[in-house]
Design a protein around this motif. Structure first.
Motif, PDB file in Angstrom:
ATOM      1  N   GLU A 184       0.829  -1.208   0.000  1.00 53.24           N
ATOM      2  CA  GLU A 184       0.000   0.000   0.000  1.00 53.24           C
ATOM      3  C   GLU A 184       0.863   1.258   0.000  1.00 53.24           C
ATOM      4  O   GLU A 184       0.554   2.238  -0.690  1.00 53.24           O
ATOM      5  CB  GLU A 184      -0.950  -0.015   1.204  1.00 53.24           C
ATOM      6  CG  GLU A 184      -2.057  -1.063   1.056  1.00 53.24           C
ATOM      7  CD  GLU A 184      -2.991  -1.121   2.248  1.00 53.24           C
ATOM      8  OE1 GLU A 184      -2.647  -0.521   3.295  1.00 53.24           O
ATOM      9  OE2 GLU A 184      -4.051  -1.768   2.144  1.00 53.24           O
ATOM     10  N   LEU A 185       1.967   1.232   0.758  1.00 51.56           N
ATOM     11  CA  LEU A 185       2.895   2.373   0.748  1.00 51.56           C
ATOM     12  C   LEU A 185       3.553   2.510  -0.617  1.00 51.56           C
ATOM     13  O   LEU A 185       3.707   3.628  -1.138  1.00 51.56           O
ATOM     14  CB  LEU A 185       3.953   2.191   1.841  1.00 51.56           C
ATOM     15  CG  LEU A 185       5.032   3.286   1.921  1.00 51.56           C
ATOM     16  CD1 LEU A 185       4.393   4.663   2.143  1.00 51.56           C
ATOM     17  CD2 LEU A 185       6.037   2.969   3.018  1.00 51.56           C
ATOM     18  N   ALA A 186       3.924   1.384  -1.222  1.00 53.36           N
ATOM     19  CA  ALA A 186       4.542   1.414  -2.553  1.00 53.36           C
ATOM     20  C   ALA A 186       3.591   2.009  -3.591  1.00 53.36           C
ATOM     21  O   ALA A 186       4.013   2.753  -4.485  1.00 53.36           O
ATOM     22  CB  ALA A 186       4.960   0.012  -2.961  1.00 53.36           C
ATOM     23  N   MET A 187       2.287   1.698  -3.473  1.00 54.98           N
ATOM     24  CA  MET A 187       1.298   2.258  -4.395  1.00 54.98           C
ATOM     25  C   MET A 187       1.237   3.780  -4.271  1.00 54.98           C
ATOM     26  O   MET A 187       1.050   4.502  -5.257  1.00 54.98           O
ATOM     27  CB  MET A 187      -0.078   1.654  -4.113  1.00 54.98           C
ATOM     28  CG  MET A 187      -0.234   0.201  -4.526  1.00 54.98           C
ATOM     29  SD  MET A 187      -0.339  -0.010  -6.319  1.00 54.98           S
ATOM     30  CE  MET A 187      -1.979   0.641  -6.653  1.00 54.98           C
ATOM     31  N   VAL A 188       1.401   4.282  -3.062  1.00 57.68           N
ATOM     32  CA  VAL A 188       1.370   5.729  -2.834  1.00 57.68           C
ATOM     33  C   VAL A 188       2.652   6.391  -3.346  1.00 57.68           C
ATOM     34  O   VAL A 188       2.614   7.465  -3.954  1.00 57.68           O
ATOM     35  CB  VAL A 188       1.181   6.027  -1.330  1.00 57.68           C
ATOM     36  CG1 VAL A 188       1.317   7.519  -1.050  1.00 57.68           C
ATOM     37  CG2 VAL A 188      -0.177   5.527  -0.856  1.00 57.68           C
ATOM     38  N   LEU A 189       3.794   5.748  -3.124  1.00 58.91           N
ATOM     39  CA  LEU A 189       5.080   6.337  -3.503  1.00 58.91           C
ATOM     40  C   LEU A 189       5.361   6.256  -4.998  1.00 58.91           C
ATOM     41  O   LEU A 189       6.092   7.088  -5.548  1.00 58.91           O
ATOM     42  CB  LEU A 189       6.213   5.634  -2.736  1.00 58.91           C
ATOM     43  CG  LEU A 189       6.207   5.795  -1.208  1.00 58.91           C
ATOM     44  CD1 LEU A 189       7.349   4.986  -0.594  1.00 58.91           C
ATOM     45  CD2 LEU A 189       6.326   7.263  -0.817  1.00 58.91           C
ATOM     46  N   SER A 190       4.797   5.286  -5.667  1.00 65.35           N
ATOM     47  CA  SER A 190       5.090   5.074  -7.087  1.00 65.35           C
ATOM     48  C   SER A 190       4.523   6.209  -7.952  1.00 65.35           C
ATOM     49  O   SER A 190       3.364   6.595  -7.814  1.00 65.35           O
ATOM     50  CB  SER A 190       4.496   3.741  -7.547  1.00 65.35           C
ATOM     51  OG  SER A 190       4.653   3.590  -8.936  1.00 65.35           O
ATOM     52  N   ASP A 191       5.362   6.728  -8.855  1.00 61.60           N
ATOM     53  CA  ASP A 191       4.944   7.788  -9.781  1.00 61.60           C
ATOM     54  C   ASP A 191       4.711   7.256 -11.192  1.00 61.60           C
ATOM     55  O   ASP A 191       4.458   8.044 -12.112  1.00 61.60           O
ATOM     56  CB  ASP A 191       6.016   8.887  -9.835  1.00 61.60           C
ATOM     57  CG  ASP A 191       6.146   9.621  -8.504  1.00 61.60           C
ATOM     58  OD1 ASP A 191       5.099   9.844  -7.859  1.00 61.60           O
ATOM     59  OD2 ASP A 191       7.281   9.938  -8.107  1.00 61.60           O
TER      60      ASP A 191
END
Length: 445
Positions: free
Chosen positions: A368-375
């Motif tokens: 979930e954090l990776a989904m937020v950080l990914s551009d």
């Protein structure tokens, strides 16, 4: 809704029919006697307004026949008499309401209609929610994984479904013990009954007995009213006792009695209450070790044992990590109305290299954090952040001999697998004697 009006007075029949037809959702059919009504019951009315006095049957006789045919048909008795005893008797037997033929009957009937519609809508919402929950916890879709370890779990869940055996779910924190418990409940014959979870580790010791068994008013200081405990709340459903290993030993004897006798007594009360809930327990502790330490009753352990299901930690589930990661990424995108994102090959490799001390719960947070950080439209390695630094990637950064490397890796695996030498030997594909020898030769390193 399909409504039948049973009334032998033509004027009153028209009045009731007109009032009911003000609600466009009602399909109204009228009958002048009991016989014609009974001939049409197979058409499945939702509501019957029933005249208390009919030319061929009494209201009581018709009421009994309607309820015998289908107890779900709601009946509103309409009478010329304002007889309280008669009204109470009908209401006790399941009539929805009792109305007298008075000047305000139209207003009262409209009120009854509105109340009936609200009740029906509520029942439909509950049934829809039950279906949604049952679908969510169908074990073919709620428990994700293709690894051999999880296939064993699936087989055990299938064994649990048609029985009432107590199920004991063990596994590390974050492996999904409550999900398995819900899956068993919502896939069993008890699916429409309550699922009541209790985390024994989160309840203060002095409140645990009241939480489980309830209490009577005045049972202790602060007990201002009667409270129904979790056993009673579960009724014919499932009582899920999470972290059973945290239960105080003084309460364990009362739990054992409740399980054996299938009855409880509220704190401060004398009434014996029968209970019929299935019990599922979960723990991250080794209960046999807790018995040796004197923290857990042996007789309770054997009473709870039933069907044991052991959930493997995520680090032992191989490619399930990627399957779960993709599932969490997709779910996060849908819940937050964001575009779907794939996992790059490098990101997958990074996910597979980590040991996940927090298991599935930790992986979900990481994704979930990776989904937020990914551009971008895919998750890259730099988007993945682990809360705890894994030791294994740093092993090769040190200059050591091959024997030292071996020992370092063995000690890491022993830490991961609770010093279980047999498991570590299987994982590393080496002999147990090799592990014993290296540890003996290098006790400090």
């Amino acid at each position: 809704m399909k409504v039948f009006v049973v009334e032998d007075d033509p004027w009153y029949s028209k009045l009731l029919t007109h009032t009911l037809q003000l609600n466009q959702n009602f399909e109204v059919t009228t009958f002048g006697d009991g016989k014609s009504l009974l001939e049409h019951l197979k058409e499945g009315p939702d509501l019957v307004t029933l005249d208390f006095r009919l030319p061929d049957y009494t209201g009581a006789e018709i009421f009994e026949k309607i309820k015998s045919f289908n107890s779900n048909i709601e009946v509103v008795i309409i009478s010329e008499q304002q007889d309280i005893d008669t009204a109470i008797n009908f209401l006790k037997k399941g009539a929805f309401d009792y109305l007298t033929k008075s000047e305000d009957i139209r207003d009262r009937l409209i009120h009854v209609i509105n109340q009936l519609q609200k009740n029906k809508d509520l029942v439909q919402k509950v049934e829809t929610l039950q279906q949604e929950v049952a679908t969510k916890y169908d074990f073919q879709s709620s428990i994700i994984g293709h690894s051999p370890e999880m296939k064993k779990v699936f087989r055990l869940i299938e064994k649990a479904l048609p029985t009432n055996l107590t199920v004991t779910i063990s596994g590390e924190t974050g492996t999904g013990k409550e999900v398995v418990a819900k899956t068993i409940h919502y896939s069993s014959a008890r699916a429409k009954e309550p699922f009541v979870p209790v985390n024994m580790g989160a309840i203060p010791k002095d409140l645990a007995e009241s939480e489980l068994f309830g209490h009577e008013k005045g049972a202790f200081t602060g007990a201002a009213e009667r409270r129904i405990g979790k056993f009673e709340q579960a009724k014919n459903g499932t009582l899920f006792l999470d972290e059973i290993g945290e239960m105080d030993i003084s309460l364990q004897a009362k739990l054992l009695r409740a399980l054996q006798e299938k009855e409880i007594t509220r704190l401060g009360g004398n009434e014996t209450i029968k209970v019929n809930s299935r019990v599922i327990v979960a723990t991250h502790r080794n209960l046999q070790e807790e018995i040796k330490k004197g923290n857990f009753r042996e007789d309770l352990y054997y009473r709870l044992f039933g069907l044991p299901i052991s959930l493997p930690p995520l680090r032992e589930r191989d490619k399930d990590v990627i399957i779960l990661a993709k599932h969490f990424a997709s779910s996060f995108a849908k819940e937050n109305q964001q575009p779907e994102k794939s996992l790059s090959k490098a990101a997958q490799q990074k996910l597979l290299s980590y040991s996940y001390p927090g298991n599935i719960r930790e992986l979900k947070s990481v994704i979930e954090l990776a989904m937020v950080l990914s551009d971008q439209d895919e998750i890259l390695p730099e988007d993945i952040t682990f809360a705890q630094k894994d030791v294994l990637p740093d092993v090769l950064s040190e200059e050591m001999t091959m024997k030292e490397y071996q020992l370092k890796i063995i000690k890491l695996y022993l830490k991961r697998h609770d010093d279980n030498i047999k498991v570590v030997a299987d994982k590393l594909d080496i002999g147990q004697s090799t592990i014993y020898r290296l540890l003996k030769e290098n006790p400090v390193l």
